[in-house]
Design a protein around this motif. Sequence first.
Motif, PDB file in Angstrom:
ATOM      1  N   LYS A   1       2.894   6.859   7.114  1.00 38.68           N
ATOM      2  CA  LYS A   1       3.480   6.972   5.779  1.00 38.68           C
ATOM      3  C   LYS A   1       3.585   5.572   5.157  1.00 38.68           C
ATOM      4  CE  LYS A   1       7.297   9.049   5.491  1.00 38.68           C
ATOM      5  NZ  LYS A   1       8.595   9.685   5.679  1.00 38.68           N
ATOM      6  N   LEU A   2       3.413   5.474   3.838  1.00 40.65           N
ATOM      7  CA  LEU A   2       3.469   4.179   3.161  1.00 40.65           C
ATOM      8  C   LEU A   2       4.827   3.506   3.311  1.00 40.65           C
ATOM      9  CD1 LEU A   2       1.551   4.756  -0.196  1.00 40.65           C
ATOM     10  CD2 LEU A   2       0.804   3.492   1.809  1.00 40.65           C
ATOM     11  N   SER A   3       5.889   4.299   3.376  1.00 38.16           N
ATOM     12  CA  SER A   3       7.230   3.704   3.473  1.00 38.16           C
ATOM     13  C   SER A   3       7.481   3.061   4.837  1.00 38.16           C
ATOM     14  CB  SER A   3       8.294   4.761   3.200  1.00 38.16           C
ATOM     15  OG  SER A   3       8.158   5.824   4.121  1.00 38.16           O
ATOM     16  N   SER A   4       6.710   3.459   5.856  1.00 42.93           N
ATOM     17  CA  SER A   4       6.908   2.846   7.179  1.00 42.93           C
ATOM     18  C   SER A   4       5.740   1.955   7.601  1.00 42.93           C
ATOM     19  CB  SER A   4       7.144   3.933   8.236  1.00 42.93           C
ATOM     20  OG  SER A   4       6.014   4.767   8.329  1.00 42.93           O
ATOM     21  N   ALA A   5       4.722   1.836   6.769  1.00 40.48           N
ATOM     22  CA  ALA A   5       3.572   0.982   7.081  1.00 40.48           C
ATOM     23  C   ALA A   5       3.891  -0.459   6.716  1.00 40.48           C
ATOM     24  CB  ALA A   5       2.344   1.463   6.321  1.00 40.48           C
ATOM     25  N   ARG A   6       3.483  -1.379   7.569  1.00 42.40           N
ATOM     26  CA  ARG A   6       3.678  -2.809   7.332  1.00 42.40           C
ATOM     27  C   ARG A   6       2.316  -3.497   7.450  1.00 42.40           C
ATOM     28  NH1 ARG A   6       8.050  -0.686   6.578  1.00 42.40           N
ATOM     29  NH2 ARG A   6      10.054  -1.340   7.417  1.00 42.40           N
ATOM     30  N   TRP A   7       2.067  -4.431   6.502  1.00 39.86           N
ATOM     31  CA  TRP A   7       0.822  -5.194   6.557  1.00 39.86           C
ATOM     32  C   TRP A   7       1.101  -6.567   5.995  1.00 39.86           C
ATOM     33  CZ3 TRP A   7      -2.448  -7.197   2.644  1.00 39.86           C
ATOM     34  CH2 TRP A   7      -3.659  -7.684   3.125  1.00 39.86           C
ATOM     35  N   GLY A   8       0.705  -7.599   6.664  1.00 41.03           N
ATOM     36  CA  GLY A   8       0.928  -8.970   6.218  1.00 41.03           C
ATOM     37  C   GLY A   8       2.224  -9.540   6.741  1.00 41.03           C
TER      38      GLY A   8
ATOM     39  N   TRP B   1       8.757  -7.545   7.139  1.00 43.04           N
ATOM     40  CA  TRP B   1       9.970  -7.168   6.417  1.00 43.04           C
ATOM     41  C   TRP B   1       9.704  -6.481   5.076  1.00 43.04           C
ATOM     42  CZ3 TRP B   1      10.203  -9.897   1.878  1.00 43.04           C
ATOM     43  CH2 TRP B   1       9.489 -11.089   1.830  1.00 43.04           C
ATOM     44  N   VAL B   2       8.431  -6.294   4.705  1.00 44.34           N
ATOM     45  CA  VAL B   2       8.099  -5.591   3.464  1.00 44.34           C
ATOM     46  C   VAL B   2       7.233  -4.396   3.804  1.00 44.34           C
ATOM     47  CG1 VAL B   2       6.938  -5.766   1.236  1.00 44.34           C
ATOM     48  CG2 VAL B   2       8.143  -7.732   2.149  1.00 44.34           C
ATOM     49  N   ASN B   3       7.682  -3.193   3.422  1.00 38.45           N
ATOM     50  CA  ASN B   3       6.839  -2.024   3.680  1.00 38.45           C
ATOM     51  C   ASN B   3       5.741  -1.935   2.633  1.00 38.45           C
ATOM     52  OD1 ASN B   3       7.756  -0.561   1.402  1.00 38.45           O
ATOM     53  ND2 ASN B   3       9.461   0.275   2.556  1.00 38.45           N
ATOM     54  N   PHE B   4       4.739  -1.149   2.916  1.00 33.70           N
ATOM     55  CA  PHE B   4       3.548  -1.071   2.084  1.00 33.70           C
ATOM     56  C   PHE B   4       3.886  -0.543   0.691  1.00 33.70           C
ATOM     57  CE2 PHE B   4      -0.790  -1.932   3.179  1.00 33.70           C
ATOM     58  CZ  PHE B   4      -1.485  -1.481   2.082  1.00 33.70           C
ATOM     59  N   GLU B   5       4.819   0.399   0.614  1.00 34.07           N
ATOM     60  CA  GLU B   5       5.226   0.978  -0.658  1.00 34.07           C
ATOM     61  C   GLU B   5       5.819  -0.097  -1.575  1.00 34.07           C
ATOM     62  OE1 GLU B   5       6.776   5.478  -0.983  1.00 34.07           O
ATOM     63  OE2 GLU B   5       8.207   4.037  -0.189  1.00 34.07           O
ATOM     64  N   ALA B   6       6.741  -0.892  -1.025  1.00 38.40           N
ATOM     65  CA  ALA B   6       7.365  -1.962  -1.806  1.00 38.40           C
ATOM     66  C   ALA B   6       6.325  -3.021  -2.186  1.00 38.40           C
ATOM     67  CB  ALA B   6       8.500  -2.596  -1.015  1.00 38.40           C
ATOM     68  N   LEU B   7       5.391  -3.295  -1.284  1.00 45.09           N
ATOM     69  CA  LEU B   7       4.337  -4.277  -1.562  1.00 45.09           C
ATOM     70  C   LEU B   7       3.471  -3.818  -2.742  1.00 45.09           C
ATOM     71  CD1 LEU B   7       3.100  -6.931  -0.444  1.00 45.09           C
ATOM     72  CD2 LEU B   7       1.554  -5.501   0.877  1.00 45.09           C
ATOM     73  N   ILE B   8       3.123  -2.545  -2.773  1.00 44.22           N
ATOM     74  CA  ILE B   8       2.308  -2.000  -3.858  1.00 44.22           C
ATOM     75  C   ILE B   8       3.076  -2.069  -5.179  1.00 44.22           C
ATOM     76  CG2 ILE B   8       1.290   0.122  -4.768  1.00 44.22           C
ATOM     77  CD1 ILE B   8       0.614   0.836  -1.841  1.00 44.22           C
TER      78      ILE B   8
END
Length: 180
Positions: A82-89, A92-99
């Motif tokens: 799920k985007l809310s639990s995916a981390r990349w980079g 401390w920032v989930n993928f949803e917040a990053l987008i």
Amino acid sequence: MAPGVARGPTPYWRLPLGGAALLLLLIPVAAAQEPPGAACSQNTNKTCEECLKNVSCLWCNTNKACLDYPVTNILPPASLCKLSSARWGVCWVNFEALIITMSVVGGALLLGIAICCCCCCRRKRSRKPDRSEEKAMREREERRIRQEERRAEMKTRHDEIRKKYGLFKEENPYARFENN
């Protein structure tokens, strides 16, 4: 902000400051990368930091799995994580917040560029006088020239009348007293 105080335009230094902050966030990520040959699945059930040392890995927080980032898709599919639990980079920032953050920053940049273009175009337009101003200036100049011509005509007419009646003013009225 105090009442009655006008708020000015946003300072130009904020944009480079934000870019510098983002760069500082990503420098540790880039510096601590593992060689691209290391498999992401080796870091499953370890920590997020160890997984994300390799930039091609994606950390799923729900099942503590380190997965290969699906490069064929822009976003990882929900079946993978799920985007809310995916981390990349960074962990401390989930993928949803990053987008969302990148969308807001991109939108703000586009809006800023559009506003700058509008301001520059308006400034260029205001420098050049428009047609009505040019017409008014032309008419003003024509009136001034006609007025000067009328003044010259009146002066010659008055001089003729003065000459006719002997009232013509001498250029140097004291010249006749100098010879005595």
